[in-house]
Design an enzyme around this catalytic site. Structure first.
Site, PDB file in Angstrom:
ATOM      1  N   ASP A 113       0.813  -1.220   0.000  1.00  0.00           N
ATOM      2  CA  ASP A 113       0.000   0.000   0.000  1.00  0.00           C
ATOM      3  C   ASP A 113       0.844   1.266   0.000  1.00  0.00           C
ATOM      4  O   ASP A 113       0.312   2.373   0.010  1.00  0.00           O
ATOM      5  CB  ASP A 113      -1.052  -0.003   1.121  1.00  0.00           C
ATOM      6  CG  ASP A 113      -0.469   0.159   2.520  1.00  0.00           C
ATOM      7  OD1 ASP A 113       0.721   0.479   2.672  1.00  0.00           O
ATOM      8  OD2 ASP A 113      -1.246  -0.034   3.486  1.00  0.00           O
ATOM      9  N   ASP A 114       2.165   1.130   0.012  1.00  0.00           N
ATOM     10  CA  ASP A 114       3.032   2.310   0.057  1.00  0.00           C
ATOM     11  C   ASP A 114       3.444   2.792  -1.335  1.00  0.00           C
ATOM     12  O   ASP A 114       4.148   3.784  -1.449  1.00  0.00           O
ATOM     13  CB  ASP A 114       4.292   2.001   0.872  1.00  0.00           C
ATOM     14  CG  ASP A 114       3.959   1.582   2.289  1.00  0.00           C
ATOM     15  OD1 ASP A 114       3.231   2.331   2.960  1.00  0.00           O
ATOM     16  OD2 ASP A 114       4.388   0.491   2.706  1.00  0.00           O
ATOM     17  N   SER A 137      -2.296   3.810   2.002  1.00  0.00           N
ATOM     18  CA  SER A 137      -2.276   3.346   3.379  1.00  0.00           C
ATOM     19  C   SER A 137      -3.662   3.475   4.007  1.00  0.00           C
ATOM     20  O   SER A 137      -4.359   4.448   3.758  1.00  0.00           O
ATOM     21  CB  SER A 137      -1.277   4.237   4.115  1.00  0.00           C
ATOM     22  OG  SER A 137      -0.843   3.653   5.265  1.00  0.00           O
ATOM     23  N   ASN A 155       5.094  -3.719   4.459  1.00  0.00           N
ATOM     24  CA  ASN A 155       4.531  -2.417   4.746  1.00  0.00           C
ATOM     25  C   ASN A 155       5.488  -1.568   5.581  1.00  0.00           C
ATOM     26  O   ASN A 155       6.231  -2.091   6.399  1.00  0.00           O
ATOM     27  CB  ASN A 155       3.219  -2.604   5.515  1.00  0.00           C
ATOM     28  CG  ASN A 155       2.485  -1.295   5.707  1.00  0.00           C
ATOM     29  OD1 ASN A 155       2.106  -0.663   4.723  1.00  0.00           O
ATOM     30  ND2 ASN A 155       2.291  -0.880   6.943  1.00  0.00           N
ATOM     31  N   SER A 177       4.564  -6.844   7.181  1.00  0.00           N
ATOM     32  CA  SER A 177       4.642  -5.470   7.658  1.00  0.00           C
ATOM     33  C   SER A 177       5.867  -5.350   8.541  1.00  0.00           C
ATOM     34  O   SER A 177       6.317  -6.332   9.123  1.00  0.00           O
ATOM     35  CB  SER A 177       3.387  -5.090   8.451  1.00  0.00           C
ATOM     36  OG  SER A 177       2.246  -5.244   7.630  1.00  0.00           O
TER      37      SER A 177
HETATM   38  C1  LIG Z   1      -0.636   7.803   3.335  1.00  0.00           C
HETATM   39  O1  LIG Z   1      -2.037   7.923   3.395  1.00  0.00           O
HETATM   40  C2  LIG Z   1      -2.572   7.861   4.720  1.00  0.00           C
HETATM   41  C3  LIG Z   1      -4.081   7.857   4.613  1.00  0.00           C
HETATM   42  O2  LIG Z   1      -4.543   8.889   3.812  1.00  0.00           O
HETATM   43  C4  LIG Z   1      -2.026   9.018   5.540  1.00  0.00           C
HETATM   44  O3  LIG Z   1      -2.519   8.936   6.874  1.00  0.00           O
HETATM   45  C5  LIG Z   1      -0.511   8.917   5.561  1.00  0.00           C
HETATM   46  O4  LIG Z   1       0.021  10.012   6.259  1.00  0.00           O
HETATM   47  C6  LIG Z   1       0.054   8.877   4.149  1.00  0.00           C
HETATM   48  N1  LIG Z   1       1.462   8.591   4.236  1.00  0.00           N
HETATM   49  C7  LIG Z   1       2.337   9.218   3.509  1.00  0.00           C
HETATM   50  C8  LIG Z   1       3.732   8.842   3.759  1.00  0.00           C
HETATM   51  O5  LIG Z   1       2.035  10.062   2.690  1.00  0.00           O
END
Ligand SMILES: *[C@@H]1O[C@H](CO)[C@@H](O)[C@H](O)[C@H]1NC(C)=O
Ligand SMILES: *[C@@H]1O[C@H](CO)[C@@H](O)[C@H](O)[C@H]1NC(C)=O
Ligand SMILES: *[C@@H]1O[C@H](CO)[C@@H](O)[C@H](O)[C@H]1NC(C)=O
Ligand SMILES: *[C@@H]1O[C@H](CO)[C@@H](O)[C@H](O)[C@H]1NC(C)=O
Ligand SMILES: *[C@@H]1O[C@H](CO)[C@@H](O)[C@H](O)[C@H]1NC(C)=O
Length: 340
Positions: free
Chosen positions: A27-28, A59, A134, A167
């Site tokens: 999901d990253d 995420s 993850n 993860s």
């Molecule tokens: C990825 O998306 C989640 C959910 O929107 C958010 O909480 C998180 O900060 C984001 N992470 C990054 C590294 O952008």
């Protein structure tokens, strides 16, 4: 605690593992260090690996299904790897097994198994879906439902394909091309965390391959069952941040229940809005009640800690029904009210 002592010895014959067809997602995003290291490691072990991973950070999306809203990216892909206006899905020029898809993890896997593999790869059967590793732990039932990384695996298990979610406690959001901290800059560094995680993924995959009979049109895992794996701080990162030496964490069998956290909302009187916060395991007794499987195992949340140098490995099932005695107990509540 039970230790998977045989795993390491089996896995040391990694090069003997017969090749299987693997889809890898996360999901990253398709450009995270962990997924790139893992793709390379599984390929080096001889497997036929395909990446179908989200174009952007996805995420916290669980098993949500979302697709590109058009055939172009409206924003640059994660870390600006591709500019806005690029195709909303595609593969890398240098490797047509590496695909991105502007959707959630579960939808990216579906794009792979139901579109890309049939269209471009003779519809070869997929033996295993690997999701992750993850950037951040995903332990306990609340995270199981929330995590996009795990979402890709319970979706796959539901479709009948064995799947493993990985993860890691190291949560750095890492672009694999980052000149300082990215995987490419540390490709041959055995103490770099992404390489250690990738090696453990490959060992676990090869252990399954080597213990599955070849003369059986057999599955790597029973139908309806998947695995959730959580890994601690490792390598140079563990040394630097915690003073812990962990070049090769050991595997411990665990369960999803036990020490698991849940969330609640807190009202912020200054802003007039809500923020989320953790509640303790005591305040989440439901997800910490062991009613299925081996109830003597420790909870994965309690085993997988950054400093533990232990990997928590839990078997999960997508049969969400209550066990028979509890189902009977529920039915007895309706006795004399409903006939059946
Ligand atoms: C990825 O998306 C989640 C959910 O929107 C958010 O909480 C998180 O900060 C984001 N992470 C990054 C590294 O952008
Ligand atoms: C991880 O992130 C921290 C900051 O949160 C940074 O200091 C560190 O250099 C990063 N390490 C790696 C290996 O990415
Ligand atoms: C194939 O696997 C199934 C399910 O695990 C098992 O019942 C069966 O005995 C196996 N057959 C062979 C030939 O290994
Ligand atoms: C509450 O809201 C204020 C104003 O937006 C913010 O500065 C503060 O950090 C918030 N507190 C928490 C605990 O989120
Ligand atoms: C159901 O069975 C399990 C063991 O199989 C037992 O631990 C549990 O107490 C039983 N529950 C009820 C309500 O009988």
């Amino acid at each position: 605690m039970k230790f998977a002592a045989s795993l390491a010895s089996i896995a040391s014959f990694a090069s003997l593992a017969s090749a299987i067809n693997i889809i890898i997602s996360n999901d990253d995003s398709y450009v995270s260090s962990n997924i790139r290291a893992t793709y390379q490691s599984l390929k080096n072990a001889g497997h036929n690996v395909f990446m179908f991973a989200p174009a952007e950070n996805q995420s916290g999306k669980g098993g949500t299904f979302s697709f590109p809203s058009g055939n172009k990216l409206e924003r640059p892909s994660e870390f600006g790897d591709l500019p806005a206006g690029s195709p909303a899905w595609g593969y890398e020029e240098s490797d047509n097994h590496i695909w991105y898809f502007n959707g959630t993890p579960a939808a990216s896997v579906a794009f792979g198994i139901d579109y890309a593999i049939p269209q471009f790869f003779s519809n070869i059967p997929i033996d295993l879906v690997v999701s992750g590793p993850n950037e951040g732990a995903n332990a306990g039932a609340q995270l199981y439902t929330l995590s996009g990384t795990i979402g890709a695996t319970y979706y796959s298990v539901g479709r009948g394909i064995p799947a493993i979610a990985f993860s890691a406690d190291i949560s750095n959001h890492s672009y694999y091309k980052d000149p300082v901290n990215g995987w490419l800059a540390h490709k041959d560094d055995e103490s770099f965390y992404a390489n250690i995680y990738a090696k453990k993924v490959t060992q676990i995959v090869n252990a399954l391959v080597n213990t599955t009979s070849e003369d059986n049109a057999s599955r790597l895992l029973p139908l309806g069952v998947g695995i959730n794996v959580n890994m601690p701080y490792v390598g140079a990162f563990a040394q630097e941040k915690l003073g812990v030496t962990c070049p090769d964490p050991e595997i411990v069998y665990t369960r999803l229940t036990g020490g698991a956290q849940s969330f609640t909302v807190l009202f912020n009187a200054t802003s007039g809005t809500f923020v989320w916060s953790y509640v303790t395991p005591n305040e989440a007794p439901g997800i910490n009640t062991a009613i299925n499987g081996d109830v003597s195992l420790p909870g994965e949340t309690t085993v997988s800690k950054p400093q533990s140098c232990q990997i928590a490995l839990s078997a999960f099932s997508v049969d969400y029904d209550a066990p028979l005695n509890l189902t009977n107990e529920v039915h007895s509540l309706f006795e004399g009210i409903f006939s059946s």
